[in-house]
Motif scaffolding. Structure first.
Motif, PDB file in Angstrom:
ATOM      1  N   MET A  61       3.786  29.543 -33.680  1.00  0.00           N
ATOM      2  CA  MET A  61       3.164  29.555 -32.346  1.00  0.00           C
ATOM      3  C   MET A  61       1.679  29.309 -32.501  1.00  0.00           C
ATOM      4  SD  MET A  61       5.051  31.611 -29.726  1.00  0.00           S
ATOM      5  CE  MET A  61       4.311  33.214 -29.618  1.00  0.00           C
ATOM      6  N   CYS A  62       1.181  28.431 -31.711  1.00  0.00           N
ATOM      7  CA  CYS A  62      -0.230  28.106 -31.847  1.00  0.00           C
ATOM      8  C   CYS A  62      -1.058  28.992 -30.926  1.00  0.00           C
ATOM      9  CB  CYS A  62      -0.493  26.647 -31.537  1.00  0.00           C
ATOM     10  SG  CYS A  62      -0.575  26.278 -29.784  1.00  0.00           S
ATOM     11  N   GLY A  63      -2.357  28.844 -31.060  1.00  0.00           N
ATOM     12  CA  GLY A  63      -3.271  29.574 -30.188  1.00  0.00           C
ATOM     13  C   GLY A  63      -4.304  28.632 -29.619  1.00  0.00           C
TER      14      GLY A  63
ATOM     15  N   GLY B 287     -10.853  25.528 -28.853  1.00  0.00           N
ATOM     16  CA  GLY B 287     -10.399  25.812 -30.214  1.00  0.00           C
ATOM     17  C   GLY B 287      -8.885  25.909 -30.264  1.00  0.00           C
ATOM     18  N   HIS B 288      -8.323  25.682 -31.451  1.00  0.00           N
ATOM     19  CA  HIS B 288      -6.868  25.628 -31.569  1.00  0.00           C
ATOM     20  C   HIS B 288      -6.417  26.085 -32.952  1.00  0.00           C
ATOM     21  CE1 HIS B 288      -2.913  23.452 -32.010  1.00  0.00           C
ATOM     22  NE2 HIS B 288      -2.820  23.726 -30.725  1.00  0.00           N
ATOM     23  N   THR B 289      -5.352  26.857 -32.998  1.00  0.00           N
ATOM     24  CA  THR B 289      -4.621  27.080 -34.243  1.00  0.00           C
ATOM     25  C   THR B 289      -3.247  26.459 -34.050  1.00  0.00           C
ATOM     26  OG1 THR B 289      -4.071  29.308 -33.434  1.00  0.00           O
ATOM     27  CG2 THR B 289      -5.833  29.139 -35.082  1.00  0.00           C
ATOM     28  N   ARG B 290      -2.824  25.666 -35.047  1.00  0.00           N
ATOM     29  CA  ARG B 290      -1.617  24.835 -34.886  1.00  0.00           C
ATOM     30  C   ARG B 290      -0.424  25.385 -35.662  1.00  0.00           C
ATOM     31  NH1 ARG B 290       0.006  19.520 -37.827  1.00  0.00           N
ATOM     32  NH2 ARG B 290       1.508  18.636 -36.371  1.00  0.00           N
ATOM     33  N   TRP B 291       0.712  25.266 -35.049  1.00  0.00           N
ATOM     34  CA  TRP B 291       1.991  25.520 -35.715  1.00  0.00           C
ATOM     35  C   TRP B 291       2.724  24.197 -35.608  1.00  0.00           C
ATOM     36  CZ3 TRP B 291       3.388  30.032 -38.165  1.00  0.00           C
ATOM     37  CH2 TRP B 291       4.706  30.088 -38.627  1.00  0.00           C
ATOM     38  N   ALA B 292       2.708  23.408 -36.682  1.00  0.00           N
ATOM     39  CA  ALA B 292       3.160  22.017 -36.645  1.00  0.00           C
ATOM     40  C   ALA B 292       4.613  21.866 -36.200  1.00  0.00           C
ATOM     41  CB  ALA B 292       2.994  21.397 -38.023  1.00  0.00           C
ATOM     42  N   THR B 293       4.825  20.968 -35.249  1.00  0.00           N
ATOM     43  CA  THR B 293       6.184  20.559 -34.889  1.00  0.00           C
ATOM     44  C   THR B 293       6.372  19.063 -35.133  1.00  0.00           C
ATOM     45  OG1 THR B 293       5.624  20.062 -32.574  1.00  0.00           O
ATOM     46  CG2 THR B 293       6.341  22.317 -33.067  1.00  0.00           C
ATOM     47  N   HIS B 294       5.307  18.288 -35.027  1.00  0.00           N
ATOM     48  CA  HIS B 294       5.359  16.829 -35.200  1.00  0.00           C
ATOM     49  C   HIS B 294       4.299  16.432 -36.229  1.00  0.00           C
ATOM     50  CE1 HIS B 294       7.560  17.372 -31.507  1.00  0.00           C
ATOM     51  NE2 HIS B 294       7.901  16.096 -31.489  1.00  0.00           N
TER      52      HIS B 294
ATOM     53  N   ALA C 147      -4.182  18.113 -37.391  1.00  0.00           N
ATOM     54  CA  ALA C 147      -4.736  19.315 -36.745  1.00  0.00           C
ATOM     55  C   ALA C 147      -5.378  18.930 -35.417  1.00  0.00           C
ATOM     56  CB  ALA C 147      -5.757  19.976 -37.671  1.00  0.00           C
ATOM     57  N   HIS C 148      -5.379  19.840 -34.472  1.00  0.00           N
ATOM     58  CA  HIS C 148      -6.011  19.620 -33.174  1.00  0.00           C
ATOM     59  C   HIS C 148      -7.478  20.021 -33.276  1.00  0.00           C
ATOM     60  CE1 HIS C 148      -1.931  20.033 -30.857  1.00  0.00           C
ATOM     61  NE2 HIS C 148      -1.730  19.663 -32.113  1.00  0.00           N
ATOM     62  N   PRO C 149      -8.340  19.579 -32.380  1.00  0.00           N
ATOM     63  CA  PRO C 149      -8.139  18.723 -31.221  1.00  0.00           C
ATOM     64  C   PRO C 149      -7.874  17.261 -31.593  1.00  0.00           C
ATOM     65  CG  PRO C 149     -10.147  20.038 -30.986  1.00  0.00           C
ATOM     66  CD  PRO C 149      -9.700  20.158 -32.404  1.00  0.00           C
TER      67      PRO C 149
ATOM     68  N   HIS D 229      -3.204  21.299 -27.564  1.00  0.00           N
ATOM     69  CA  HIS D 229      -1.936  21.436 -26.848  1.00  0.00           C
ATOM     70  C   HIS D 229      -1.038  22.404 -27.599  1.00  0.00           C
ATOM     71  CE1 HIS D 229       2.203  19.445 -27.383  1.00  0.00           C
ATOM     72  NE2 HIS D 229       2.317  20.071 -26.233  1.00  0.00           N
ATOM     73  N   ASN D 230      -0.273  23.141 -26.835  1.00  0.00           N
ATOM     74  CA  ASN D 230       0.687  24.098 -27.367  1.00  0.00           C
ATOM     75  C   ASN D 230       2.083  23.676 -26.922  1.00  0.00           C
ATOM     76  OD1 ASN D 230       1.443  27.563 -26.505  1.00  0.00           O
ATOM     77  ND2 ASN D 230       2.035  26.403 -28.261  1.00  0.00           N
ATOM     78  N   GLY D 231       2.988  23.485 -27.872  1.00  0.00           N
ATOM     79  CA  GLY D 231       4.365  23.165 -27.516  1.00  0.00           C
ATOM     80  C   GLY D 231       4.766  21.776 -27.981  1.00  0.00           C
ATOM     81  N   VAL D 232       5.755  21.229 -27.273  1.00  0.00           N
ATOM     82  CA  VAL D 232       6.377  19.970 -27.690  1.00  0.00           C
ATOM     83  C   VAL D 232       6.442  19.024 -26.501  1.00  0.00           C
ATOM     84  CG1 VAL D 232       8.600  18.985 -28.392  1.00  0.00           C
ATOM     85  CG2 VAL D 232       7.733  21.030 -29.533  1.00  0.00           C
TER      86      VAL D 232
HETATM   87  N1  GLU Z   1       3.500  19.711 -31.094  1.00  0.00           N
HETATM   88  C1  GLU Z   1       2.116  19.873 -31.441  1.00  0.00           C
HETATM   89  C2  GLU Z   1       1.851  19.503 -32.889  1.00  0.00           C
HETATM   90  O1  GLU Z   1       2.792  19.392 -33.681  1.00  0.00           O
HETATM   91  C3  GLU Z   1       1.600  21.275 -31.110  1.00  0.00           C
HETATM   92  C4  GLU Z   1       2.223  22.326 -31.970  1.00  0.00           C
HETATM   93  C5  GLU Z   1       1.710  23.726 -31.607  1.00  0.00           C
HETATM   94  O2  GLU Z   1       2.158  24.280 -30.593  1.00  0.00           O
HETATM   95  O3  GLU Z   1       0.829  24.216 -32.340  1.00  0.00           O
HETATM   96  O4  GLU Z   1       0.718  19.310 -33.248  1.00  0.00           O
END
Ligand code: GLU
Length: 132
Positions: free
Chosen positions: A1-3, A69-76, A84-86, A98-101
């Motif tokens: 889960m990201c933040g 700011g963002h902490t990422r939980w990689a899905t893609h 890494a975001h941004p 962005h958070n999610g898919v």
């Molecule tokens: N789907 C996005 C990614 O893989 C966001 C993952 C997330 O919620 O951190 O970068």
């Protein structure tokens, strides 16, 4: 889960975002990043490491009052600096986290690539920046 943490207004944006990301640490993450805007433009910093690694690569003094700011939980895509975001649009006008898919990102990416857009990451998120 990201933040995700964002700040705008009369606040010390560097400290505010780093503190906010550290507060979200318990959610787990694999990479971190932030962006802030000042009179010179939008500045993006990203690391495949921890929030403390992000803190270490930031300029000491940031004179502005708007940032994300963002902490990422990689899905893609793998947990790399490039993913890494941004993420920025090709034009550099849009910078987002962005958070999610994004379920239909492949369809959107194919469409944008056919229109001449190029991508720097493997993420679904970057598609949204260019879609905007
Ligand atoms: N789907 C996005 C990614 O893989 C966001 C993952 C997330 O919620 O951190 O970068």
């Amino acid at each position: 889960m990201c933040g995700i943490v964002g700040g705008v207004g009369n606040l010390p944006v560097r400290e505010y975002l780093i503190k906010g990301l550290k507060t979200l640490d318990y959610r787990g993450y694999d990479s971190a990043g932030l962006a802030y805007a000042d009179h010179k433009g939008i500045h993006v910093f990203r690391t495949p490491g921890r929030v403390s690694d992000l803190d270490a690569i930031l300029p000491h003094e940031i004179r502005t009052s708007i940032g994300i700011g963002h902490t990422r939980w990689a899905t893609h895509g793998a947990p790399t600096e490039a993913n890494a975001h941004p993420h920025s649009s090709m034009s550099g006008v849009f910078v987002l986290v962005h958070n999610g898919v994004i379920e239909n990102y492949r369809h959107l990416k194919n469409k944008l690539e056919a229109e001449g857009f190029t991508f720097k990451s493997e993420t679904d998120t970057e598609v949204i920046a260019n879609l905007l």
